[in-house]
Write a protein that holds these residues in place. Structure first.
Motif, mmCIF file in Angstrom:
data_model
loop_
_atom_site.group_PDB
_atom_site.id
_atom_site.type_symbol
_atom_site.label_atom_id
_atom_site.label_comp_id
_atom_site.label_asym_id
_atom_site.label_seq_id
_atom_site.Cartn_x
_atom_site.Cartn_y
_atom_site.Cartn_z
ATOM 1 N N ALA A 175 0.841 -1.206 0.000
ATOM 2 C CA ALA A 175 0.000 0.000 0.000
ATOM 3 C C ALA A 175 0.875 1.254 0.000
ATOM 4 O O ALA A 175 0.588 2.228 -0.706
ATOM 5 N N ILE A 180 -0.283 4.983 -1.164
ATOM 6 C CA ILE A 180 -1.366 5.186 -0.196
ATOM 7 C C ILE A 180 -0.779 5.771 1.082
ATOM 8 O O ILE A 180 0.066 5.164 1.735
ATOM 9 N N THR A 185 -9.050 4.153 1.415
ATOM 10 C CA THR A 185 -8.880 4.364 -0.012
ATOM 11 C C THR A 185 -9.494 3.175 -0.748
ATOM 12 O O THR A 185 -9.208 2.031 -0.418
ATOM 13 N N SER A 195 -10.429 8.346 -2.634
ATOM 14 C CA SER A 195 -9.834 8.567 -1.314
ATOM 15 C C SER A 195 -10.842 9.145 -0.333
ATOM 16 O O SER A 195 -11.710 9.941 -0.704
#
Length: 219
Positions: A175, A180, A185, A195
């Motif tokens: 991630a 991220i 998300t 998001s």
């Protein structure tokens, strides 16, 4: 006629109140999208991987991270109203410990393998945010696993033996590698990202648009 399919990877941390809100909003959006075939897979994230395995006193953690015990009061006040709209009763005052969430994520992983990932995540969210449960406590985790239909003895052994600990850490690292930095998300078909805890209406609109775009591209 076959329904258009969408695969969603939803990246969450079980101690993120916005993730709990986002999950409930996504559930409502999916219920409204009965013309689409939507598959959801929850993926792990850690808002703070530095928290020790045994967790840390909640007030001590908030003061250390934000400077004062009441630093989150304004955000919490906002969440009370938003949560109530989707049936969540946040009880932040009951939370005594901020946990390391690796074991909770392992539970979700094992539950998902048996088609129970959604109720497992839902139960962990509720335990933490509505009941103030200690998610570092093995008995609490095993009881939650049994509630959703997992074998308690098997979960106990897996927790003790460190099963899938490295796999969960690898998912969390992935991630980070794909950029991220905040959760929730929602990643749709490995191509589109949504998001934040968007409203159900926003999610319905976004998922419809993505389905239409994919249909046009593939058609």
């Amino acid at each position: 006629m076959q329904k258009p399919k969408l695969h969603l990877d939803v990246i969450v941390d079980v101690v993120c109140p916005w993730c709990f809100l986002g999950k409930r909003r996504l559930d409502a959006a999916i219920a409204d999208l009965d013309d689409l075939d939507i598959e959801v897979r929850y993926r792990p994230f850690q808002l703070d991987p530095t928290i020790p395995e045994e967790g840390i006193d909640r007030e001590e953690y908030i003061i250390g991270k934000f400077g004062s015990a009441d630093a989150l009061d304004e955000a919490h006040a906002r969440l009370f109203g938003l949560g109530a709209d989707v049936g969540i009763t946040y009880a932040f005052d009951l939370i005594e410990k901020t946990p390391n969430t690796l074991d909770a994520h392992r539970l979700v992983r094992w539950a998902a393998a048996e088609g129970l990932g959604d109720p497992m995540l839902e139960r962990l969210f509720s335990l933490f945010f509505e009941e103030g449960a200690d998610l570092t406590n093995a008995e609490t985790l095993v009881a939650a696993a049994e509630e959703v239909g997992l074998d308690g003895d098997e979960v106990t052994v897996k927790l003790e033996d460190g099963v899938d600990l490295d796999a969960v850490k690898a998912d969390i690292a992935h991630a980070g590698r794909i950029g991220i930095t905040g959760v929730p998300t929602v990643i749709v078909e490995n191509r589109f990202a949504i998001s934040g805890a968007q409203t159900s209406e926003v999610l319905v609109d976004a998922l419809r648009r993505i389905a239409a775009e994919l249909d046009a591209t593939e058609g």
